[in-house]
Design a protein around this motif. Sequence first.
Motif, PDB file in Angstrom:
ATOM      1  N   LEU A   1     -39.638-114.423  11.752  1.00 21.49           N
ATOM      2  CA  LEU A   1     -40.975-114.239  11.202  1.00 21.49           C
ATOM      3  C   LEU A   1     -42.005-114.238  12.322  1.00 21.49           C
ATOM      4  N   VAL A   2     -43.131-113.601  12.024  1.00 26.08           N
ATOM      5  CA  VAL A   2     -44.256-113.540  12.939  1.00 26.08           C
ATOM      6  C   VAL A   2     -45.517-113.457  12.095  1.00 26.08           C
ATOM      7  N   SER A   3     -46.596-114.032  12.562  1.00 24.99           N
ATOM      8  CA  SER A   3     -47.839-114.015  11.791  1.00 24.99           C
ATOM      9  C   SER A   3     -48.400-112.606  11.721  1.00 24.99           C
ATOM     10  N   VAL A   4     -49.066-112.311  10.611  1.00 24.23           N
ATOM     11  CA  VAL A   4     -49.673-110.980  10.412  1.00 24.23           C
ATOM     12  C   VAL A   4     -50.932-110.891  11.243  1.00 24.23           C
TER      13      VAL A   4
ATOM     14  N   ARG B   1     -52.867-103.464  18.898  1.00 25.14           N
ATOM     15  CA  ARG B   1     -52.803-104.925  18.762  1.00 25.14           C
ATOM     16  C   ARG B   1     -51.437-105.462  19.171  1.00 25.14           C
ATOM     17  N   GLU B   2     -50.428-104.613  19.074  1.00 24.31           N
ATOM     18  CA  GLU B   2     -49.082-105.020  19.468  1.00 24.31           C
ATOM     19  C   GLU B   2     -48.885-104.998  20.982  1.00 24.31           C
ATOM     20  N   GLY B   3     -49.830-104.424  21.716  1.00 24.93           N
ATOM     21  CA  GLY B   3     -49.728-104.405  23.168  1.00 24.93           C
ATOM     22  C   GLY B   3     -49.323-103.087  23.774  1.00 24.93           C
ATOM     23  N   PHE B   4     -49.317-102.006  22.981  1.00 27.47           N
ATOM     24  CA  PHE B   4     -48.998-100.687  23.530  1.00 27.47           C
ATOM     25  C   PHE B   4     -50.150-100.198  24.404  1.00 27.47           C
TER      26      PHE B   4
ATOM     27  N   ILE C   1     -44.135-106.563  23.528  1.00 23.11           N
ATOM     28  CA  ILE C   1     -44.598-106.224  22.181  1.00 23.11           C
ATOM     29  C   ILE C   1     -44.766-107.514  21.375  1.00 23.11           C
ATOM     30  N   ARG C   2     -45.939-107.697  20.797  1.00 26.33           N
ATOM     31  CA  ARG C   2     -46.290-108.966  20.157  1.00 26.33           C
ATOM     32  C   ARG C   2     -45.306-109.371  19.071  1.00 26.33           C
ATOM     33  N   SER C   3     -44.961-108.464  18.167  1.00 24.18           N
ATOM     34  CA  SER C   3     -44.095-108.830  17.041  1.00 24.18           C
ATOM     35  C   SER C   3     -42.693-109.211  17.488  1.00 24.18           C
ATOM     36  N   ILE C   4     -42.305-108.784  18.677  1.00 24.56           N
ATOM     37  CA  ILE C   4     -41.004-109.152  19.217  1.00 24.56           C
ATOM     38  C   ILE C   4     -41.120-110.423  20.049  1.00 24.56           C
TER      39      ILE C   4
END
Length: 337
Positions: free
Chosen positions: A334-337, A242-245, A267-270
């Motif tokens: 912050l980043v959405s879960v 889900r993070e794009g790996f 990477i999504r969270s970044i």
Amino acid sequence: MLLLRPARMSDLAEVQRLASESPLGVTSLPNDAGRLRDKIVASEASFGAEVSFNGEESYFFVLEETDSGQLAGCSGIIASAGYSEPFYSFRNETFVHNSRQLNIQNKIHVLSLCHDLTGNSLLTSFHVDHGLAGAAGAELNSRGRLLFMADHPERFADAVVVEIIGQSDEQGQSPFWNAVGRNFFDMSYAEAERLGGMRSRAYLAELMPHYPIYVPLLSDEAQDAMGLVHPRAQVSFDILMREGFETDHYIDIFDGGPTVHARVSGIRSIAHSHEVAFAVGKTSGERAFLIANGRLQDFRATIATLDWMPGAPLVMPADVAELLELRTGESVRLVSV
């Protein structure tokens, strides 16, 4: 509440408990007090070092249940894979065999031993208690360290890799190891992984075949196991996807599990995280967010339910601000879960 923070020496006993419960194949989390002590010492030195580029640093985080003080998980980052010893993988390739006289062309799947991924940053040591698998705690344990990378990009490479545990049974038998590695070592997969955790996988890898392995010559069981994820690693794998790996290009040389990789910028969270100022107050709390305080040695991250949209002021409950040890005037990421 759950809190992700740097490990400290007082965590050693709890970290060893986590290590004893982690699945076979997590060699970066050996069930050995001496190795784990060294891991925490190296992490404390890395958090305290002045760094302008990624080198030999390693960062080890623990997931604490603040109500009980017990640890519910752990995770880590190695700034540069292969900095102190070679970082080996099997690269998936296709060889073309062609006969003009017979008018036959065959494409053959092969595995080539390589260290293409050397120098990338490496996510390691992921483990959460069984009760948190698939829950928000697993997200915090995995993705919280990505927020740390977002706040301190100079400490890490432009790309990240993760070795995912491959298939093995309860008796410690791995189809891929039995077809490949066991031919070069007189030991089982379980013995090889324990030895790698206690010492190093690199010297074992140096004895693996350095010529291409033709996949059709392997057993059906070994071929079927290539790129498969161990059931206990599925939660971590799903988060990374889900993070794009990306997968398919490399596999682990011991159990054939996938080695996934991603550019940091993708990477999504970044890429989708926000750095914002905050104020303490009451909030209705409609969406879950990962929140990090952006610090180094005093890094803290948690999950909270907030009422926030990009561009709007961030209002945070007092107990969350206290947990993150925030001071007036500071910003959070912050980043959405």
